[in-house]
Motif scaffolding. Structure first.
Motif, mmCIF file in Angstrom:
data_model
loop_
_atom_site.group_PDB
_atom_site.id
_atom_site.type_symbol
_atom_site.label_atom_id
_atom_site.label_comp_id
_atom_site.label_asym_id
_atom_site.label_seq_id
_atom_site.Cartn_x
_atom_site.Cartn_y
_atom_site.Cartn_z
ATOM 1 N N LEU A 196 -11.936 25.310 -7.091
ATOM 2 C CA LEU A 196 -11.915 23.578 -7.323
ATOM 3 C C LEU A 196 -10.504 23.237 -6.764
ATOM 4 O O LEU A 196 -9.416 23.755 -6.763
ATOM 5 N N THR A 197 -10.932 22.210 -5.964
ATOM 6 C CA THR A 197 -9.480 21.350 -5.465
ATOM 7 C C THR A 197 -9.466 19.779 -6.001
ATOM 8 O O THR A 197 -10.275 19.504 -6.043
ATOM 9 N N LYS A 198 -8.082 19.575 -6.285
ATOM 10 C CA LYS A 198 -7.796 18.146 -6.511
ATOM 11 C C LYS A 198 -6.755 17.692 -5.543
ATOM 12 O O LYS A 198 -5.594 18.202 -5.940
ATOM 13 N N THR A 199 -6.842 16.594 -4.603
ATOM 14 C CA THR A 199 -5.950 16.252 -3.824
ATOM 15 C C THR A 199 -5.412 14.786 -4.372
ATOM 16 O O THR A 199 -6.330 14.151 -4.450
ATOM 17 N N PHE A 200 -4.382 14.647 -4.673
ATOM 18 C CA PHE A 200 -3.808 13.447 -5.098
ATOM 19 C C PHE A 200 -3.079 12.973 -4.057
ATOM 20 O O PHE A 200 -2.403 13.376 -3.100
ATOM 21 N N PHE A 201 -3.389 11.324 -3.838
ATOM 22 C CA PHE A 201 -2.955 10.680 -2.848
ATOM 23 C C PHE A 201 -2.875 9.402 -3.236
ATOM 24 O O PHE A 201 -3.320 8.771 -4.294
ATOM 25 N N TYR A 202 -1.917 8.450 -2.321
ATOM 26 C CA TYR A 202 -2.031 7.007 -2.554
ATOM 27 C C TYR A 202 -2.269 6.313 -1.401
ATOM 28 O O TYR A 202 -2.103 6.663 -0.062
ATOM 29 N N PRO A 203 -3.018 5.166 -1.449
ATOM 30 C CA PRO A 203 -3.137 4.313 -0.128
ATOM 31 C C PRO A 203 -1.924 3.805 0.350
ATOM 32 O O PRO A 203 -0.833 3.731 -0.404
ATOM 33 N N LYS A 204 -1.719 3.727 1.754
ATOM 34 C CA LYS A 204 -0.302 3.271 2.271
ATOM 35 C C LYS A 204 -0.097 1.801 2.101
ATOM 36 O O LYS A 204 -1.195 1.025 1.976
ATOM 37 N N THR A 205 0.914 1.261 2.112
ATOM 38 C CA THR A 205 1.249 -0.021 2.259
ATOM 39 C C THR A 205 1.531 -0.612 3.321
ATOM 40 O O THR A 205 1.912 -1.969 3.462
ATOM 41 N N GLY A 206 2.039 0.299 4.504
ATOM 42 C CA GLY A 206 2.554 -0.395 5.705
ATOM 43 C C GLY A 206 4.016 -0.384 5.718
ATOM 44 O O GLY A 206 4.670 -0.681 6.577
ATOM 45 N N GLY A 207 4.751 -0.253 4.622
ATOM 46 C CA GLY A 207 5.938 -0.267 4.386
ATOM 47 C C GLY A 207 6.568 1.035 4.710
ATOM 48 O O GLY A 207 6.277 1.885 5.589
ATOM 49 N N ASP A 208 7.805 1.502 3.994
ATOM 50 C CA ASP A 208 8.543 2.840 4.248
ATOM 51 C C ASP A 208 7.616 3.873 3.532
ATOM 52 O O ASP A 208 6.640 3.444 2.906
ATOM 53 N N ALA A 209 7.913 5.068 3.723
ATOM 54 C CA ALA A 209 7.263 6.162 3.540
ATOM 55 C C ALA A 209 7.036 6.374 2.102
ATOM 56 O O ALA A 209 5.967 6.806 1.513
ATOM 57 N N LYS A 210 8.048 5.901 1.312
ATOM 58 C CA LYS A 210 8.048 5.981 -0.279
ATOM 59 C C LYS A 210 7.151 5.077 -0.814
ATOM 60 O O LYS A 210 6.711 5.024 -2.061
ATOM 61 N N ALA A 211 6.946 3.970 -0.063
ATOM 62 C CA ALA A 211 6.197 2.610 -0.792
ATOM 63 C C ALA A 211 4.886 2.877 -0.637
ATOM 64 O O ALA A 211 4.080 3.314 0.570
ATOM 65 N N VAL A 212 4.005 3.062 -1.864
ATOM 66 C CA VAL A 212 2.583 3.434 -1.901
ATOM 67 C C VAL A 212 1.878 2.219 -2.674
ATOM 68 O O VAL A 212 2.503 1.574 -3.641
ATOM 69 N N ALA A 213 0.631 2.146 -2.361
ATOM 70 C CA ALA A 213 -0.137 0.936 -3.113
ATOM 71 C C ALA A 213 -0.589 1.239 -4.564
ATOM 72 O O ALA A 213 -1.173 2.321 -4.958
ATOM 73 N N ARG A 214 -0.359 0.367 -5.489
ATOM 74 C CA ARG A 214 -0.857 0.375 -6.856
ATOM 75 C C ARG A 214 -2.020 -0.580 -6.822
ATOM 76 O O ARG A 214 -2.087 -1.651 -6.943
ATOM 77 N N THR A 215 -3.196 0.436 -6.518
ATOM 78 C CA THR A 215 -4.610 -0.348 -6.447
ATOM 79 C C THR A 215 -5.583 0.541 -6.909
ATOM 80 O O THR A 215 -5.469 1.694 -6.788
ATOM 81 N N TYR A 216 -6.746 -0.077 -7.198
ATOM 82 C CA TYR A 216 -8.001 0.272 -7.608
ATOM 83 C C TYR A 216 -8.903 0.323 -6.495
ATOM 84 O O TYR A 216 -10.092 1.007 -6.519
ATOM 85 N N ASP A 217 -8.780 -0.162 -5.438
ATOM 86 C CA ASP A 217 -9.330 -0.456 -4.469
ATOM 87 C C ASP A 217 -9.480 0.952 -3.476
ATOM 88 O O ASP A 217 -8.559 1.400 -2.885
ATOM 89 N N THR A 218 -10.604 1.420 -3.225
ATOM 90 C CA THR A 218 -10.797 2.583 -2.602
ATOM 91 C C THR A 218 -11.412 2.590 -1.209
ATOM 92 O O THR A 218 -11.764 3.528 -0.624
ATOM 93 N N SER A 219 -11.746 1.271 -1.086
ATOM 94 C CA SER A 219 -12.438 0.733 0.172
ATOM 95 C C SER A 219 -11.863 1.662 1.582
ATOM 96 O O SER A 219 -12.619 1.698 2.403
#
Length: 394
Positions: free
Chosen positions: A101-124
């Motif tokens: 089994l694999t589970k990959t954790f990821f975040y949507p990008k925000t378009g800002g610097d590399a450490k800035a990630v989106a806090r969102t439930y939108d998976t589109s």
């Protein structure tokens, strides 16, 4: 042969080699050891701008996922050819040796610097165009880690991998890792969101990748057996549709059709937890599903926290063991000077709400797996307790 012909032949040969290099290698389920690279397994690989599962590696999802600092997750299952898992209505399925089994954790990008990630439930924007939900788009998401659970002769073993900055591969992380990130609230301006949070509000936090030993903190759900086991692939969690490239289908039915699962009933007869984020579902069902997936691995009759007599499985019907008007087994700062786990109609008097709200070590619940407060989850628990009838003075 002319010079032009020799050059043309060389180009064609190089092209052929390049084509071969892009051909995925068969999945390698290691019977022992811990490979240095995630790519050694050939389960999910970064290729052509996508994170793609290999042939016969099946993606899946849960009705309600464990909260992990707002990370999105891409889960997959692979089993050796000709093997079948046995269905279980309550616990984990009986997977054959060699299962991964694999589970990959990821975040949507925000378009800002590399450490800035989106806090969102939108998976589109998570998945690549034309792939349904079968391949992540690396142009729009940042990969953080991939955790592997492999079923070996001696039992399940957890192996963590952390993705490199180039997003080309993930490296073995025996001792875990700590990654500085910043959540950018990209949904605060939407209808129905918390109006106290301005759009694009930022929250710095440290994302913690657990070390090998810490994995047991959640995955050992039976203190007598003391063995790691899968948490997600259980009937009540995966009894839902998934958007496969060939079309949406119930996951239990899909696994059965592929010959990967035996003994599963029709989806309508199988247990099913609610989607905690589905506003159309009853608040009690949503809250119970949330507590089930986030807390019941410890708070069950067999779990590490069984001495608390708190049973947070969604199937539990004993309201006292669910926490209603139940005093804590041990007093301390974890109670916040509150008298009962759950006080019906009074969320602010309830230990449960106090602990899921806190980020303080020794107080917060769950004890690991997050460094931020799940604000929407807290509000769900608050709404549920507020709507619960009863009187602890009776």
């Amino acid at each position: 042969m002319s010079s032009f012909a020799r050059i043309s032949s060389a180009i064609l040969a190089l092209a052929a080699l390049a084509g071969c290099a892009r051909t995925p290698q068969p999945v390698h389920s290691f019977a022992e050891g811990k490979p240095d690279k995630l790519s050694d397994w050939h389960l999910v690989e970064a290729r052509d701008g996508r994170l793609v599962p290999n042939t016969d590696v099946v993606p899946y999802d849960l009705n309600t996922p464990l909260f992990s600092d707002y990370a999105h997750k891409f889960r997959t299952l692979w089993m050796p050819k000709g093997t079948t898992a046995k269905y279980d209505a309550e616990g984990p399925f009986d997977f054959p040796v060699g299962t991964v089994l694999t589970k990959t954790f990821f975040y949507p990008k925000t378009g800002g610097d590399a450490k800035a990630v989106a806090r969102t439930y939108d998976t589109s924007r998570d998945f690549a165009a034309g792939s349904a939900n079968e391949a992540l788009d690396l142009a729009t998401v940042r990969l953080i880690e991939t955790r592997i659970l492999v079923r070996r002769e001696k039992g399940w073993e957890a192996i963590p991998y952390v993705w490199n900055a180039a997003q080309t591969d993930a490296e073995l992380a025996r001792t875990g890792d700590a990654i500085a990130l910043e959540l950018v609230d990209t949904e605060a301006s939407k209808a129905g969101r918390d109006e106290s949070r301005p759009a694009n509000a930022r929250e710095a936090f440290t994302y913690v990748v657990p070390n090998e030993n810490q994995c047991a903190g959640c995955h050992v759900t039976n203190v007598k057996a003391k063995a790691i086991e899968p948490l997600g692939p259980r009937a009540r969690h995966i009894n839902r549709d998934y958007a496969y490239a060939a079309g949406a289908e119930n996951q239990l039915a899909h696994w059965t059709k592929l010959g990967m699962l035996a003994g599963a009933p029709d989806a309508a007869q199988a247990p099913r937890d609610a989607n905690w984020h589905d506003a159309k579902a009853p608040v009690a069902e949503r809250a119970r599903a949330y507590l089930d997936v986030n807390c019941s691995m410890c708070h069950s009759p067999t779990g590490p926290a069984n001495t608390t007599a708190l049973d947070l499985r969604s199937a539990n019907t004993d309201l006292r063991r669910l926490g209603l008007c139940k005093p804590p087994v041990a007093a301390g700062r974890g109670t916040g000077d509150r008298l009962f786990d759950i006080v019906p109609g009074k969320p602010d008097d309830s230990i449960l709400l106090y602990r899921v709200t806190s980020n303080e070590a020794g107080v917060m619940m769950p004890e690991m797996g997050r460094n931020t407060t799940h604000k929407e989850g807290v509000e769900l628990i608050r709404d549920w307790i507020a709507a619960t009838s009863g009187n602890c003075d009776a």
